[in-house]
Design a protein around this motif. Structure first.
Motif, PDB file in Angstrom:
ATOM      1  N   GLN A 168       0.848  -1.193   0.000  1.00 26.54           N
ATOM      2  CA  GLN A 168       0.000   0.000   0.000  1.00 26.54           C
ATOM      3  C   GLN A 168       0.886   1.245   0.000  1.00 26.54           C
ATOM      4  OE1 GLN A 168      -3.001  -0.138   3.001  1.00 26.54           O
ATOM      5  NE2 GLN A 168      -3.860   1.848   2.466  1.00 26.54           N
ATOM      6  N   VAL A 169       0.470   2.255  -0.754  1.00 27.59           N
ATOM      7  CA  VAL A 169       1.245   3.486  -0.887  1.00 27.59           C
ATOM      8  C   VAL A 169       0.450   4.655  -0.305  1.00 27.59           C
ATOM      9  CG1 VAL A 169       2.222   5.133  -2.530  1.00 27.59           C
ATOM     10  CG2 VAL A 169       2.445   2.674  -2.939  1.00 27.59           C
ATOM     11  N   GLN A 170       1.155   5.506   0.419  1.00 24.02           N
ATOM     12  CA  GLN A 170       0.533   6.716   0.970  1.00 24.02           C
ATOM     13  C   GLN A 170       1.359   7.937   0.633  1.00 24.02           C
ATOM     14  OE1 GLN A 170       0.100   5.807   5.241  1.00 24.02           O
ATOM     15  NE2 GLN A 170      -2.092   6.086   4.956  1.00 24.02           N
ATOM     16  N   LEU A 171       0.664   9.060   0.364  1.00 28.35           N
ATOM     17  CA  LEU A 171       1.300  10.359   0.231  1.00 28.35           C
ATOM     18  C   LEU A 171       0.743  11.224   1.356  1.00 28.35           C
ATOM     19  CD1 LEU A 171       2.014   9.252  -2.593  1.00 28.35           C
ATOM     20  CD2 LEU A 171       1.583  11.522  -3.495  1.00 28.35           C
ATOM     21  N   VAL A 172       1.625  11.696   2.218  1.00 30.07           N
ATOM     22  CA  VAL A 172       1.199  12.473   3.374  1.00 30.07           C
ATOM     23  C   VAL A 172       1.781  13.878   3.285  1.00 30.07           C
ATOM     24  CG1 VAL A 172       1.196  12.652   5.874  1.00 30.07           C
ATOM     25  CG2 VAL A 172       1.021  10.403   4.778  1.00 30.07           C
ATOM     26  N   GLU A 173       0.887  14.866   3.252  1.00 28.78           N
ATOM     27  CA  GLU A 173       1.285  16.261   3.148  1.00 28.78           C
ATOM     28  C   GLU A 173       1.314  16.912   4.526  1.00 28.78           C
ATOM     29  OE1 GLU A 173      -1.456  16.353  -0.820  1.00 28.78           O
ATOM     30  OE2 GLU A 173      -2.092  16.169   1.265  1.00 28.78           O
ATOM     31  N   SER A 174       2.123  17.954   4.630  1.00 29.30           N
ATOM     32  CA  SER A 174       2.150  18.759   5.847  1.00 29.30           C
ATOM     33  C   SER A 174       2.600  20.173   5.501  1.00 29.30           C
ATOM     34  CB  SER A 174       3.088  18.150   6.889  1.00 29.30           C
ATOM     35  OG  SER A 174       4.405  18.087   6.379  1.00 29.30           O
ATOM     36  N   GLY A 175       2.315  21.106   6.402  1.00 30.28           N
ATOM     37  CA  GLY A 175       2.835  22.458   6.242  1.00 30.28           C
ATOM     38  C   GLY A 175       1.823  23.522   5.877  1.00 30.28           C
ATOM     39  N   GLY A 176       0.581  23.152   5.662  1.00 33.69           N
ATOM     40  CA  GLY A 176      -0.424  24.159   5.339  1.00 33.69           C
ATOM     41  C   GLY A 176      -0.789  25.000   6.555  1.00 33.69           C
ATOM     42  N   GLY A 177      -1.621  26.012   6.328  1.00 33.28           N
ATOM     43  CA  GLY A 177      -2.053  26.851   7.435  1.00 33.28           C
ATOM     44  C   GLY A 177      -2.536  28.203   6.977  1.00 33.28           C
ATOM     45  N   LEU A 178      -2.658  29.094   7.938  1.00 39.69           N
ATOM     46  CA  LEU A 178      -3.117  30.464   7.697  1.00 39.69           C
ATOM     47  C   LEU A 178      -1.907  31.399   7.713  1.00 39.69           C
ATOM     48  CD1 LEU A 178      -5.333  32.670   7.509  1.00 39.69           C
ATOM     49  CD2 LEU A 178      -5.404  32.610  10.027  1.00 39.69           C
ATOM     50  N   VAL A 179      -1.812  32.249   6.702  1.00 39.25           N
ATOM     51  CA  VAL A 179      -0.691  33.182   6.618  1.00 39.25           C
ATOM     52  C   VAL A 179      -1.192  34.507   6.060  1.00 39.25           C
ATOM     53  CG1 VAL A 179      -0.032  32.397   4.300  1.00 39.25           C
ATOM     54  CG2 VAL A 179       1.696  33.432   5.789  1.00 39.25           C
ATOM     55  N   GLN A 180      -0.533  35.577   6.446  1.00 35.96           N
ATOM     56  CA  GLN A 180      -0.909  36.896   5.942  1.00 35.96           C
ATOM     57  C   GLN A 180      -0.357  37.112   4.535  1.00 35.96           C
ATOM     58  OE1 GLN A 180       0.440  39.787   8.835  1.00 35.96           O
ATOM     59  NE2 GLN A 180      -1.399  39.515  10.089  1.00 35.96           N
ATOM     60  N   PRO A 181      -0.999  37.987   3.760  1.00 35.47           N
ATOM     61  CA  PRO A 181      -0.449  38.311   2.431  1.00 35.47           C
ATOM     62  C   PRO A 181       1.001  38.766   2.532  1.00 35.47           C
ATOM     63  CG  PRO A 181      -2.659  39.188   2.650  1.00 35.47           C
ATOM     64  CD  PRO A 181      -2.286  38.651   4.011  1.00 35.47           C
ATOM     65  N   GLY A 182       1.817  38.269   1.602  1.00 38.92           N
ATOM     66  CA  GLY A 182       3.236  38.566   1.636  1.00 38.92           C
ATOM     67  C   GLY A 182       4.056  37.572   2.430  1.00 38.92           C
ATOM     68  N   GLY A 183       3.383  36.701   3.148  1.00 33.09           N
ATOM     69  CA  GLY A 183       4.077  35.726   3.975  1.00 33.09           C
ATOM     70  C   GLY A 183       4.528  34.504   3.198  1.00 33.09           C
ATOM     71  N   SER A 184       5.084  33.538   3.941  1.00 31.91           N
ATOM     72  CA  SER A 184       5.637  32.325   3.344  1.00 31.91           C
ATOM     73  C   SER A 184       5.143  31.080   4.070  1.00 31.91           C
ATOM     74  CB  SER A 184       7.164  32.357   3.409  1.00 31.91           C
ATOM     75  OG  SER A 184       7.692  33.439   2.676  1.00 31.91           O
ATOM     76  N   LEU A 185       5.082  29.996   3.322  1.00 32.01           N
ATOM     77  CA  LEU A 185       4.797  28.676   3.869  1.00 32.01           C
ATOM     78  C   LEU A 185       5.612  27.657   3.098  1.00 32.01           C
ATOM     79  CD1 LEU A 185       0.890  28.499   4.308  1.00 32.01           C
ATOM     80  CD2 LEU A 185       2.600  28.470   6.140  1.00 32.01           C
ATOM     81  N   ARG A 186       5.907  26.539   3.750  1.00 30.34           N
ATOM     82  CA  ARG A 186       6.601  25.441   3.085  1.00 30.34           C
ATOM     83  C   ARG A 186       5.784  24.174   3.251  1.00 30.34           C
ATOM     84  NH1 ARG A 186      11.835  21.905   4.398  1.00 30.34           N
ATOM     85  NH2 ARG A 186      12.744  21.702   2.313  1.00 30.34           N
ATOM     86  N   LEU A 187       5.392  23.594   2.134  1.00 36.81           N
ATOM     87  CA  LEU A 187       4.667  22.340   2.143  1.00 36.81           C
ATOM     88  C   LEU A 187       5.630  21.181   1.912  1.00 36.81           C
ATOM     89  CD1 LEU A 187       1.555  23.262  -0.056  1.00 36.81           C
ATOM     90  CD2 LEU A 187       1.898  23.600   2.396  1.00 36.81           C
TER      91      LEU A 187
END
Length: 121
Positions: A1-20
Protein backbone atom coordinates in the motif's frame (compact mmCIF):
# COMPACT_ATOMS: atom_id res chain seq x y z
CA UNK A 1 0.00 0.00 0.00
CA UNK A 2 1.25 3.49 -0.89
CA UNK A 3 0.53 6.72 0.97
CA UNK A 4 1.30 10.36 0.23
CA UNK A 5 1.20 12.47 3.37
CA UNK A 6 1.29 16.26 3.15
CA UNK A 7 2.15 18.76 5.85
CA UNK A 8 2.84 22.46 6.24
CA UNK A 9 -0.42 24.16 5.34
CA UNK A 10 -2.05 26.85 7.43
CA UNK A 11 -3.12 30.46 7.70
CA UNK A 12 -0.69 33.18 6.62
CA UNK A 13 -0.91 36.90 5.94
CA UNK A 14 -0.45 38.31 2.43
CA UNK A 15 3.24 38.57 1.64
CA UNK A 16 4.08 35.73 3.98
CA UNK A 17 5.64 32.33 3.34
CA UNK A 18 4.80 28.68 3.87
CA UNK A 19 6.60 25.44 3.08
CA UNK A 20 4.67 22.34 2.14
CA UNK A 21 6.10 18.83 2.35
CA UNK A 22 4.82 15.56 0.94
CA UNK A 23 6.34 12.17 1.72
CA UNK A 24 5.52 9.03 -0.22
CA UNK A 25 5.74 5.82 1.77
CA UNK A 26 4.78 2.18 1.60
CA UNK A 27 5.43 -0.50 -1.00
CA UNK A 28 7.29 1.71 -3.47
CA UNK A 29 9.56 0.47 -6.23
CA UNK A 30 10.28 3.82 -7.87
CA UNK A 31 8.97 7.38 -7.75
CA UNK A 32 9.06 9.29 -11.01
CA UNK A 33 7.43 12.71 -11.49
CA UNK A 34 6.16 14.54 -8.40
CA UNK A 35 4.16 17.69 -8.17
CA UNK A 36 1.72 20.00 -6.48
CA UNK A 37 -1.78 20.93 -7.56
CA UNK A 38 -4.33 23.16 -5.90
CA UNK A 39 -8.07 23.63 -5.83
CA UNK A 40 -9.31 27.11 -4.94
CA UNK A 41 -12.82 27.46 -3.51
CA UNK A 42 -15.47 26.68 -6.11
CA UNK A 43 -12.89 26.17 -8.85
CA UNK A 44 -11.29 23.26 -10.65
CA UNK A 45 -8.03 21.66 -9.53
CA UNK A 46 -5.04 23.25 -11.26
CA UNK A 47 -1.35 22.59 -11.70
CA UNK A 48 1.05 24.48 -9.46
CA UNK A 49 4.42 22.88 -10.17
CA UNK A 50 5.97 19.57 -11.18
CA UNK A 51 9.47 18.11 -10.92
CA UNK A 52 10.90 15.05 -12.62
CA UNK A 53 13.20 12.57 -10.92
CA UNK A 54 16.16 14.18 -12.66
CA UNK A 55 15.11 17.66 -11.54
CA UNK A 56 13.36 19.21 -14.54
CA UNK A 57 10.78 21.68 -13.29
CA UNK A 58 7.58 23.22 -14.61
CA UNK A 59 5.60 26.03 -12.93
CA UNK A 60 2.20 27.55 -13.51
CA UNK A 61 2.58 31.14 -14.71
CA UNK A 62 0.71 32.40 -11.66
CA UNK A 63 3.40 31.15 -9.25
CA UNK A 64 6.61 31.69 -11.23
CA UNK A 65 9.13 33.70 -9.25
CA UNK A 66 7.27 33.14 -5.96
CA UNK A 67 7.11 29.36 -5.47
CA UNK A 68 9.96 26.85 -5.58
CA UNK A 69 9.51 23.10 -5.92
CA UNK A 70 12.23 20.67 -4.88
CA UNK A 71 12.56 17.02 -3.98
CA UNK A 72 14.69 14.55 -2.06
CA UNK A 73 14.77 11.28 -4.00
CA UNK A 74 16.31 9.37 -1.09
CA UNK A 75 13.32 10.29 1.08
CA UNK A 76 10.67 10.13 -1.68
CA UNK A 77 9.68 13.62 -0.60
CA UNK A 78 8.68 16.73 -2.52
CA UNK A 79 8.59 20.26 -1.15
CA UNK A 80 6.92 23.50 -2.16
CA UNK A 81 8.37 26.73 -0.80
CA UNK A 82 5.76 29.46 -1.21
CA UNK A 83 6.85 33.09 -0.83
CA UNK A 84 5.07 36.40 -1.39
CA UNK A 85 1.75 34.68 -0.89
CA UNK A 86 -1.39 36.35 -2.17
CA UNK A 87 -5.06 35.89 -1.22
CA UNK A 88 -5.62 34.22 -4.60
CA UNK A 89 -3.20 31.46 -3.55
CA UNK A 90 -5.83 30.31 -1.05
CA UNK A 91 -6.69 26.70 -1.90
CA UNK A 92 -6.42 23.09 -0.87
CA UNK A 93 -3.00 21.95 -2.06
CA UNK A 94 -2.59 18.35 -3.21
CA UNK A 95 0.59 16.38 -3.65
CA UNK A 96 0.87 14.08 -6.67
CA UNK A 97 3.38 11.36 -7.49
CA UNK A 98 3.67 9.07 -10.49
CA UNK A 99 5.19 5.95 -9.06
CA UNK A 100 5.57 2.23 -9.39
CA UNK A 101 4.41 0.17 -6.43
CA UNK A 102 5.89 -3.24 -5.70
CA UNK A 103 2.37 -4.68 -5.63
CA UNK A 104 1.78 -4.04 -9.32
CA UNK A 105 4.99 -2.88 -11.04
CA UNK A 106 2.82 -0.60 -13.17
CA UNK A 107 3.22 3.21 -13.06
CA UNK A 108 0.19 5.16 -11.91
CA UNK A 109 -0.57 8.49 -10.21
CA UNK A 110 -1.13 8.75 -6.48
CA UNK A 111 -2.59 11.69 -4.56
CA UNK A 112 -2.26 13.06 -1.07
CA UNK A 113 -5.24 13.96 1.08
CA UNK A 114 -4.74 17.70 0.62
CA UNK A 115 -3.67 20.49 2.94
CA UNK A 116 -5.43 23.84 3.32
CA UNK A 117 -3.52 27.05 2.63
CA UNK A 118 -5.32 30.26 3.51
CA UNK A 119 -3.83 33.67 2.75
CA UNK A 120 -5.71 36.38 4.58
CA UNK A 121 -5.16 39.39 6.78
Amino acid sequence: QVQLVESGGGLVQPGGSLRLSCAASGSIFKVMDMGWYRQPPEKERELVATITRSGSINYADSVKGRFTISRDNAKNTVYLQMNSLKPEDTAVYYCNADLIATTSYQPRPYWGQGTQVTVSS
